[in-house]
Design an enzyme around this catalytic site. Structure first.
Site, PDB file in Angstrom:
ATOM      1  N   GLU A 171       0.939  -1.158  -0.194  1.00 11.58           N
ATOM      2  CA  GLU A 171      -0.141   0.053  -0.136  1.00 11.58           C
ATOM      3  C   GLU A 171       1.149   1.058   0.201  1.00 11.58           C
ATOM      4  OE1 GLU A 171      -3.997  -0.428   1.975  1.00 11.58           O
ATOM      5  OE2 GLU A 171      -2.588   0.124   3.278  1.00 11.58           O
ATOM      6  N   PRO A 204       6.125   6.558  -2.091  1.00 13.47           N
ATOM      7  CA  PRO A 204       5.698   5.163  -2.436  1.00 13.47           C
ATOM      8  C   PRO A 204       6.629   4.117  -1.775  1.00 13.47           C
ATOM      9  CG  PRO A 204       6.321   6.370  -4.414  1.00 13.47           C
ATOM     10  CD  PRO A 204       6.787   7.376  -3.372  1.00 13.47           C
ATOM     11  N   CYS A 205       5.959   2.970  -1.495  1.00 14.26           N
ATOM     12  CA  CYS A 205       6.312   1.757  -0.826  1.00 14.26           C
ATOM     13  C   CYS A 205       6.457   0.653  -1.133  1.00 14.26           C
ATOM     14  CB  CYS A 205       5.693   2.044   0.586  1.00 14.26           C
ATOM     15  SG  CYS A 205       4.060   2.084   0.639  1.00 14.26           S
ATOM     16  N   LYS A 206       6.125   0.327  -2.534  1.00 12.82           N
ATOM     17  CA  LYS A 206       6.343  -1.213  -2.847  1.00 12.82           C
ATOM     18  C   LYS A 206       7.605  -1.647  -2.797  1.00 12.82           C
ATOM     19  CE  LYS A 206       5.610  -3.420  -7.360  1.00 12.82           C
ATOM     20  NZ  LYS A 206       5.391  -3.412  -8.850  1.00 12.82           N
TER      21      LYS A 206
END
Length: 742
Positions: free
Chosen positions: A194, A511-513
């Site tokens: 998320e 972003p944290c993918k």
């Protein structure tokens, strides 16, 4: 009894279970192929059984090696085994078996449906003469062709499941009136995470229509969609496993640190040994729980003349540091806060900065401990009463208790630490008229709604996704939006600052993918690295804006060994800029949102401003959590004008390929930006965009723009509104006043 006998017995039982499973699978392959009259077209029984045998032999060898490592039949020293990994492997094996069976059940259902269709069509033309045989033949050929294709898809699924090390989440779906879930929404290993209020990546794994692909943006500025909490079909259990793994990894490092040994030695010398926090794990963190040392904190100060006491001919002074022998040739530094008698003092532990998390280098990590903010720090609330006879001479390198406070990681609160100053050392200089903020990676505006509820004025939001920008503008009249990437905004800031003015607060959710705890790649890919590097831009943003406070938000995956250097570098650079930092983990369900969603938060403030406190839980008791049914009760299903009630559809059913059904009396798993939305707890469908937004605490009047895939993505990427509101309230408490030196 040998302490490892229980573990060996467990492994032997698992080998027996594996043999039984192998036998059942071989019988399954035999039954599957014998039912197919066209089996030669798709693979022979021997091929299936050979692959099955090799697969189970490989698993059996792993178990036998583990048994040998534990010293089966010998007195060998057992090796350290990663039992978390073994549990995960067993779950994946069970899911593979389930997926195989579901695939065949789906095939049988499809085949039966096609046969019934053929019979109906043949029956409807039974009164015709010569055309009947041709029609029947045509129908038979059509059914045979459809049946072949379906069988081929099932075989491909089984082959993919057998050849993959992890579960391949493959499925087929049919088009209906509502938009159909694309098969790419199910990523391998659920690597997507998320990216709360971050920007969409141009290399996103979600396959969309050509219209959506044209809207995607470059990697360095793109919004990422992901989820940290949906690791596998067994969502909550796997989430707990990942958190347990992170805790174990970090606690091993903490327990072996010099700081941990210093704390233990300090407590052993105290008159009253302080108790550790009454917290078992992250679930019990309320943000305010710290070491409770009632005796030390409640002790009545002793009126020492001139702030000093003479004991056995030695002079001891308040606020000064002294060496204390803790045994084993070790000496620790303690500072006298005040005296409780003529022979005892209330002391606080003092350690070197290089023994804190930022001062430690870990082998193999891209981090250099090349900065020392202050030579020593006092340890937050590590206070005990110590006999003056236990204290020695003053250390040469530190005379007085250092001003900088270090809040260390502790068992139970391993994901919380900070560097800050005493809140009573700041001098207020009047009220602040308005709190002006900047919103980076704004997304559709979840965190922005939270800040607005606390009367923050967002002077500008930075977002790169076209549909998210449209949603932002539609729901926030007059909001100025910078439609571009964060790097470009930073370059343009000197020009924009004339229009923006002085900034009080910054919210930053990159972003944290790549940080995903579901991302099991041990080596960081170029794609992950490029997205993770966006997190470092918080340093440039703070430097450029010179904001009073800031909040950095991301996922728990930042604590993983391969990612932790990002967090440490950010903290180090912020300390260099004369800012305080406090890191913690917050869960949305503890603040009134109807989902779990644990997230990493970093609270940041200037050295001249108090550090914001960690928000106190509003729903501390699990019995007070907002359930799915309670959240949905705010929706008027009879209102035909309600927006965003559309939903994705799928031929899959709960239990297949990780698809779940919500429990009406529990909180929901994290609302996701990708993959299949969960099924409604009562109706046989996926939850709608509006229902997903309700779980994120968006008001019912909040409208989302774009196609259905974009709408789901925007909702899943947002920070829950109530969680954001509580974070904003903590910032508001600090920024309600101005401070000298700000």
């Amino acid at each position: 009894m040998d302490e490892n006998e229980g573990r060996r017995r467990n492994i032997r039982d698992r080998i027996s279970e594996l043999e039984k499973e192998r036998h059942e699978t071989l019988q399954f392959d035999k039954r599957f192929t014998s039912n197919d009259e066209n089996v030669d077209s798709f693979g022979k029984l021997e091929v299936f059984q050979e692959g099955t045998q090799q697969k189970y032999n490989k698993r059996k060898k792993v178990l036998e090696d583990e048994l040998k490592a534990l010293g089966e039949g010998t007195n060998e020293q057992p090796l350290l085994l990663d039992h978390h990994s073994l549990r995960c492997k067993r779950r994946r094996l069970n899911r593979k078996r389930t997926n195989r069976r579901n695939s065949v059940e789906s095939y049988d259902h499809t085949r039966s449906r096609e046969e019934n269709k053929c019979q109906r069509d043949v029956g409807s033309q039974s009164d015709r003469d010569s055309p009947t045989s041709e029609c029947d033949s045509g129908r038979d050929n059509e059914c045979s062709s459809s049946e072949k294709q379906t069988r081929k898809e099932v075989i491909e699924i089984l082959d993919s499941s057998d050849s993959s090390d992890d579960d391949d989440q493959i499925h087929t779906e049919r088009n209906v009136d509502a938009e159909v879930i694309d098969s790419s929404d199910l990523d391998d290993d659920e690597v997507n995470e998320e990216g709360n209020d971050s920007q969409l990546s141009g290399e996103d794994n979600i396959q969309e229509s050509s219209e959506n692909l044209a809207q995607q943006t470059p990697l360095d500025s793109g919004r990422m969609e992901s989820d940290d909490d949906h690791f596998d079909s067994d969502d909550d259990e796997d989430e707990d496993d990942v958190r347990s793994e992170l805790r174990k990894e970090n606690m091993n490092r903490i327990e072996e640190s010099k700081l941990s040994m210093a704390v233990q030695g300090f407590r052993q010398k105290s008159v009253e040994v302080p108790q550790p926090p009454d917290i078992d794990d992250i679930d019990d963190i309320d943000g305010s729980s710290q070491t409770s040392i009632a005796i030390a904190n409640d002790a009545i100060p002793f009126e020492a003349e001139g702030g000093e006491v003479i004991h056995h001919g030695e002079r001891f002074r308040k606020n000064h540091c002294y060496l204390m022998d803790t045994g084993g040739g070790n000496q620790e530094i303690v500072g006298i806060l005040d005296f409780v008698s003529d022979h005892a003092a209330r002391c606080i532990l003092v350690v070197r900065f290089e023994d804190t998390i930022i001062g430690i280098e870990d082998e193999g990590l891209e981090y250099k401990a090349d900065y020392i903010h202050e030579s020593h720090v006092q340890i937050y609330k590590e206070v005990s009463i110590v006999e003056l006879s236990e204290l020695g001479e003053e250390p040469e390198d530190v005379k007085e208790i250092p001003k900088l406070i270090y809040e260390p990681q502790r068992d139970g609160i391993w994901c919380q630490f900070g560097y800050f100053y005493n809140e009573h050392s700041f001098i207020q200089a009047g009220r602040r008229n308005q709190i002006k903020s900047l919103e980076f990676f704004a997304g559709c505006g979840g965190s922005l709604q939270g800040y607005h509820s606390c009367n923050f004025k967002t002077v500008m939001a930075i977002e790169n996704d076209d549909m998210a920008v449209k949603t932002l503008k539609a729901n926030n009249e007059g909001l100025r939006v910078y439609e571009g990437c964060v790097r470009d905004f930073i370059k343009d800031y000197d020009t924009l600052s004339f229009a923006i003015g002085k900034i009080d607060h910054v919210h930053f959710s990159p972003p944290c993918k790549g940080f995903s705890t579901a991302n099991r790649n041990e080596i960081m890919s170029d794609n992950d690295r490029a997205n993770n590097d966006l997190s470092l831009l918080i340093i440039d943003v703070v430097r450029k804006t010179s904001c009073a406070t800031a909040v950095f938000e991301n996922v728990l995956g930042m604590w993983r060994r391969k990612n932790v250097h990002y967090m440490k570098n950010i903290v180090k650079e912020l300390l260099k800029l004369n800012y305080q930092v406090r890191c913690a983990t917050l869960k949305a369900c503890d603040y009134g949102d109807a989902q779990k969603r644990p997230r990493f938060f970093m609270f940041i403030s200037k050295n001249s401003i108090p550090i914001p406190s960690i928000p106190a839980k509003t729903h501390a008791d699990t019995n007070s959590y907002v359930t799915v049914e309670e959240a949905f009760s705010s929706l008027d299903y009879n209102d035909g004008a309600m927006e965003n009630m559309n939903f994705k559809t799928s031929d899959l059913r709960p239990g297949q390929h990780g698809l779940i059904r919500l429990d009406s009396q529990k909180i929901a798993p994290s609302v996701r930006a990708s993959s299949i939305p969960p099924f409604h707890y009562k109706e046989d469908r996926c939850i709608s965009v509006r229902e997903a937004a309700t779980l994120q605490s968006f008001p019912t009047y909040y409208i989302f723009h774009g196609n259905i895939t974009s709408q789901y993505r925007q909702v899943g990427n947002a920070i829950p509104v109530k969680l954001a509101s509580n974070v904003a309230r903590s910032i508001q408490t600090v920024l309600a006043h101005k401070y000298e030196g700000e």
